[in-house]
Design a protein around this motif. Structure first.
Motif, PDB file in Angstrom:
ATOM      1  N   THR A  12       4.547 -19.284  16.767  1.00 36.85           N
ATOM      2  CA  THR A  12       4.729 -17.831  16.675  1.00 36.85           C
ATOM      3  C   THR A  12       5.543 -17.285  17.841  1.00 36.85           C
ATOM      4  N   ASP A  13       5.551 -17.984  18.965  1.00 36.63           N
ATOM      5  CA  ASP A  13       6.255 -17.485  20.152  1.00 36.63           C
ATOM      6  C   ASP A  13       7.104 -18.607  20.724  1.00 36.63           C
ATOM      7  N   ASN A  14       8.310 -18.858  20.268  1.00 36.07           N
ATOM      8  CA  ASN A  14       8.967 -18.007  19.313  1.00 36.07           C
ATOM      9  C   ASN A  14       9.730 -18.861  18.311  1.00 36.07           C
ATOM     10  N   GLY A  15       9.018 -19.921  17.812  1.00 34.04           N
ATOM     11  CA  GLY A  15       9.627 -20.747  16.774  1.00 34.04           C
ATOM     12  C   GLY A  15       9.968 -19.911  15.549  1.00 34.04           C
ATOM     13  N   ALA A  16       9.057 -19.002  15.191  1.00 35.11           N
ATOM     14  CA  ALA A  16       9.273 -18.163  14.005  1.00 35.11           C
ATOM     15  C   ALA A  16      10.551 -17.338  14.156  1.00 35.11           C
ATOM     16  N   GLY A  17      10.716 -16.717  15.310  1.00 34.82           N
ATOM     17  CA  GLY A  17      11.909 -15.895  15.543  1.00 34.82           C
ATOM     18  C   GLY A  17      13.172 -16.734  15.503  1.00 34.82           C
ATOM     19  N   SER A  18      13.126 -17.923  16.104  1.00 38.72           N
ATOM     20  CA  SER A  18      14.303 -18.794  16.113  1.00 38.72           C
ATOM     21  C   SER A  18      14.645 -19.240  14.691  1.00 38.72           C
ATOM     22  N   ALA A  19      13.602 -19.635  13.929  1.00 39.65           N
ATOM     23  CA  ALA A  19      13.830 -20.115  12.556  1.00 39.65           C
ATOM     24  C   ALA A  19      14.413 -19.011  11.683  1.00 39.65           C
ATOM     25  N   VAL A  20      13.921 -17.795  11.857  1.00 37.49           N
ATOM     26  CA  VAL A  20      14.430 -16.658  11.067  1.00 37.49           C
ATOM     27  C   VAL A  20      15.912 -16.420  11.372  1.00 37.49           C
ATOM     28  N   MET A  21      16.274 -16.491  12.646  1.00 38.32           N
ATOM     29  CA  MET A  21      17.672 -16.243  13.015  1.00 38.32           C
ATOM     30  C   MET A  21      18.593 -17.368  12.525  1.00 38.32           C
ATOM     31  N   ILE A  22      18.105 -18.615  12.590  1.00 40.51           N
ATOM     32  CA  ILE A  22      18.889 -19.735  12.054  1.00 40.51           C
ATOM     33  C   ILE A  22      19.108 -19.523  10.553  1.00 40.51           C
ATOM     34  N   GLU A  23      18.031 -19.110   9.875  1.00 45.88           N
ATOM     35  CA  GLU A  23      18.114 -18.885   8.429  1.00 45.88           C
ATOM     36  C   GLU A  23      19.028 -17.701   8.098  1.00 45.88           C
ATOM     37  N   ALA A  24      19.017 -16.677   8.934  1.00 43.98           N
ATOM     38  CA  ALA A  24      19.913 -15.529   8.716  1.00 43.98           C
ATOM     39  C   ALA A  24      21.364 -16.010   8.697  1.00 43.98           C
ATOM     40  N   MET A  25      21.701 -16.876   9.643  1.00 44.51           N
ATOM     41  CA  MET A  25      23.068 -17.398   9.699  1.00 44.51           C
ATOM     42  C   MET A  25      23.356 -18.269   8.474  1.00 44.51           C
ATOM     43  N   ARG A  26      22.380 -19.065   8.075  1.00 44.74           N
ATOM     44  CA  ARG A  26      22.582 -19.933   6.908  1.00 44.74           C
ATOM     45  C   ARG A  26      22.897 -19.107   5.662  1.00 44.74           C
ATOM     46  N   ILE A  27      22.130 -18.033   5.475  1.00 41.85           N
ATOM     47  CA  ILE A  27      22.308 -17.228   4.261  1.00 41.85           C
ATOM     48  C   ILE A  27      23.671 -16.527   4.265  1.00 41.85           C
ATOM     49  N   LEU A  28      24.030 -15.957   5.399  1.00 44.25           N
ATOM     50  CA  LEU A  28      25.334 -15.272   5.466  1.00 44.25           C
ATOM     51  C   LEU A  28      26.461 -16.252   5.146  1.00 44.25           C
ATOM     52  N   LYS A  29      26.333 -17.469   5.675  1.00 46.95           N
ATOM     53  CA  LYS A  29      27.370 -18.480   5.423  1.00 46.95           C
ATOM     54  C   LYS A  29      27.318 -18.938   3.964  1.00 46.95           C
ATOM     55  N   ALA A  30      26.107 -19.167   3.460  1.00 50.95           N
ATOM     56  CA  ALA A  30      25.965 -19.660   2.084  1.00 50.95           C
ATOM     57  C   ALA A  30      26.521 -18.650   1.081  1.00 50.95           C
ATOM     58  N   LEU A  31      26.342 -17.356   1.367  1.00 49.92           N
ATOM     59  CA  LEU A  31      26.815 -16.326   0.426  1.00 49.92           C
ATOM     60  C   LEU A  31      28.300 -16.050   0.592  1.00 49.92           C
ATOM     61  N   ASP A  32      28.832 -16.556   1.705  1.00 43.32           N
ATOM     62  CA  ASP A  32      30.254 -16.341   1.984  1.00 43.32           C
ATOM     63  C   ASP A  32      30.603 -14.845   1.962  1.00 43.32           C
ATOM     64  N   VAL A  33      29.716 -14.055   2.555  1.00 37.91           N
ATOM     65  CA  VAL A  33      29.963 -12.609   2.648  1.00 37.91           C
ATOM     66  C   VAL A  33      31.114 -12.389   3.629  1.00 37.91           C
TER      67      VAL A  33
ATOM     68  N   PRO B 265      32.745 -16.487  11.878  1.00 39.77           N
ATOM     69  CA  PRO B 265      33.891 -15.643  12.247  1.00 39.77           C
ATOM     70  C   PRO B 265      34.060 -14.449  11.319  1.00 39.77           C
ATOM     71  N   GLY B 266      34.456 -13.330  11.891  1.00 39.26           N
ATOM     72  CA  GLY B 266      34.712 -12.144  11.095  1.00 39.26           C
ATOM     73  C   GLY B 266      36.088 -12.211  10.431  1.00 39.26           C
ATOM     74  N   THR B 267      36.433 -11.150   9.729  1.00 42.27           N
ATOM     75  CA  THR B 267      37.723 -11.136   9.027  1.00 42.27           C
ATOM     76  C   THR B 267      38.675 -10.139   9.694  1.00 42.27           C
ATOM     77  N   THR B 268      38.557  -8.866   9.354  1.00 41.64           N
ATOM     78  CA  THR B 268      39.539  -7.888   9.843  1.00 41.64           C
ATOM     79  C   THR B 268      39.339  -7.469  11.302  1.00 41.64           C
ATOM     80  N   LYS B 269      38.114  -7.598  11.810  1.00 37.65           N
ATOM     81  CA  LYS B 269      37.843  -7.213  13.209  1.00 37.65           C
ATOM     82  C   LYS B 269      37.131  -8.358  13.909  1.00 37.65           C
ATOM     83  N   LYS B 270      37.691  -9.559  13.800  1.00 37.65           N
ATOM     84  CA  LYS B 270      36.899 -10.717  14.235  1.00 37.65           C
ATOM     85  C   LYS B 270      36.684 -10.796  15.742  1.00 37.65           C
ATOM     86  N   GLU B 271      37.468 -10.041  16.515  1.00 36.65           N
ATOM     87  CA  GLU B 271      37.220 -10.042  17.966  1.00 36.65           C
ATOM     88  C   GLU B 271      36.007  -9.167  18.331  1.00 36.65           C
TER      89      GLU B 271
END
Ligand SMILES: [Zn+2]
Length: 454
Positions: free
Chosen positions: A322-343, A297-303
């Motif tokens: 490669t088609d497309n486990g790699a792409g899926s894994a990268v996107m899952i990891e992108a979400m993990r990092i954003l959450k882990a950093l609590d940006v 969820p976003g903060t000031t513009k969460k909609e």
């Protein structure tokens, strides 16, 4: 599995997700990028995501058991990261459900050899081992039907001519050179749009041939696949996935070297004998499918929403790394990092892992139609104006080198600013060109900014 470098691509995707919250004139937040790079390089879980999607759950043909078990695993992983609104969002109907649990093929006469191959999707099993002398009956379309009418009953049919397998002097895969990238970047007008692939025409031809072969009583159909050699087999659809599509006899694809050998034996009247066994289940009723969604969820513009995504489905002849486990894994990891950093991001970041991509971007198109706009009448929903951008990751492994603007020149200075801290990792190119063939097109087709990377 080829050597993947997903962490590089990942850091860029994370930046894009974060930077989408900035305006074009705002500077890129280097402190956040530093943290993202640290997390991506030092604590990466991306190969673990990929291991589970591919080695553990195997192929993820839409609605197959592997697809469902990988999806359940992914839902649990996204929940364990602390993401919200994790769900399997239904769309449909998709079509038939198909799976196989056994394949074996052998040349028995004139001398023994195991045969490399796979069953073709949406075709039935053989009901135990099937043995016989194959007949070469090259049938491409309706024009070939009269020639073979009444001659195929009870026969194993070799349906293609032998396919030439020239000696390979070029590497199987190649990275873009700097010169290649210069050329891609040099265009001043958007190019690269392909005419829409005529799926309906292919479907009609496939159905006509399936019906003919079934009605003639062929017991098994063998092909050399449309591409692949050196022991590689591309076994895609043998029958149609949609309810109402004709069911052909069991169909398999062999590596062309093995297929060609059998064709030569038949032509030289050596009376070859082969044995094939396929255990497969085919449910002809149409079933719905689902995409996997989750949010930070976003903060000031969460909609308002920034979306990232990749297709989750794959073909059944490999594990879809490669088609497309790699792409899926990268996107899952992108979400993990954003959450882990609590940006603290103003906008909501939403991940979507699509099904039915290999059948024509079905999952993403259904999602876009449901949430944003109907491409037929271009009537938009309220959410249409709230989507900042969609970033897609497909097209195999390897690091991101840049981005296709899809003709969207207004994005050029923004992407250039976002890529600046990633030049040292080889990501710098921004081209006006289009790229096609994957899920960003579903967004582009209704006027939403959807992007795919170089
Ligand atoms: Zn793909």
């Amino acid at each position: 599995m080829p050597a993947l470098r997903p962490h590089l691509s990942l850091a860029i995707l994370l930046l894009l997700a974060a930077a989408s919250t900035l305006t074009a004139t705002e500077p890129v937040d280097l402190a956040v990028i530093h943290k993202i790079k640290q997390e991506a390089f030092a604590n990466s879980k991306v190969m673990d995501h990929l291991f589970h999607l591919t080695d553990v759950h195997g192929p993820r043909l839409t609605n197959s058991p592997g697809f469902h078990s990988a999806a359940d695993w992914t839902v649990e992983r996204l929940k364990s990261m602390g993401l919200t609104k994790v769900n399997k969002e239904k769309w449909g109907p998709f079509g038939k459900t198909w799976n196989y649990t056994r394949f074996s093929a052998h040349l028995l006469k004139p001398s023994y050899s195991p045969l490399i191959g796979f069953p073709m999707a949406w075709t039935p099993g053989t009901n135990g081992a099937l043995k016989g002398e194959p007949i070469l009956a090259v049938i491409k379309d309706e024009k070939d039907f009269p020639k073979w009418k009444g001659k195929l009953a009870g026969r194993i049919v070799l349906i293609d001519e032998a396919r030439e397998t020239p000696l390979l002097f070029k590497p199987l895969a190649q990275r873009y050179s700097e010169k290649d990238l210069d050329d891609i970047e040099a265009g001043l007008v958007p190019v690269g749009k392909r005419p829409e692939f005529d799926r309906e025409a292919r479907r009609k031809a496939m159905n006509a041939r399936a019906k003919f072969l079934r009605e003639e009583g062929a017991t098994l159909v063998v092909t050399a696949g449309a591409k692949g050699d050196g022991g590689t087999v591309f076994a895609a659809a043998g029958g149609g996935y949609r309810e109402g599509d004709e069911v052909p006899p069991p169909m398999i694809a062999l590596t062309p070297e093995h297929y060609n050998r059998i064709v030569r034996l038949v032509k030289e009247k050596q009376a070859p004998e082969i044995e094939v066994e396929v255990a497969a289940t085919l449910d002809n009723k149409a079933a719905g499918s689902y995409n996997i969604l989750a949010e930070l969820p976003g903060t000031t513009k969460k909609e308002e929403v920034v979306m990232i995504g990749a297709h989750f489905d794959s073909w059944h002849g490999g594990t879809g790394a490669t088609d497309n486990g790699a792409g899926s894994a990268v996107m899952i990891e992108a979400m993990r990092i954003l959450k882990a950093l609590d940006v603290k991001l103003p906008r909501t970041v939403r991940i979507a892992l699509w099904s039915g991509e290999e059948n024509g971007l079905l999952g993403s198109r259904a999602y876009v139609k449901e949430h944003f706009a109907n491409p037929e009448d271009m009537k938009t929903t309220e959410q249409h104006a709230k989507l900042a951008a969609y970033f897609n990751y497909d097209n195999g492994s390897g690091k991101i080198r840049g981005v296709y603007l899809q003709g969207n020149d207004m994005m050029r200075p923004i992407f250039e600013a976002w890529f600046a801290p990633f030049h040292d990792l080889g990501a710098a190119r921004v081209t006006i060109r289009n790229t096609t063939g994957t899920d960003h097109l579903a967004f582009d087709s209704v006027g939403l900014p959807g992007f795919q990377f170089i």
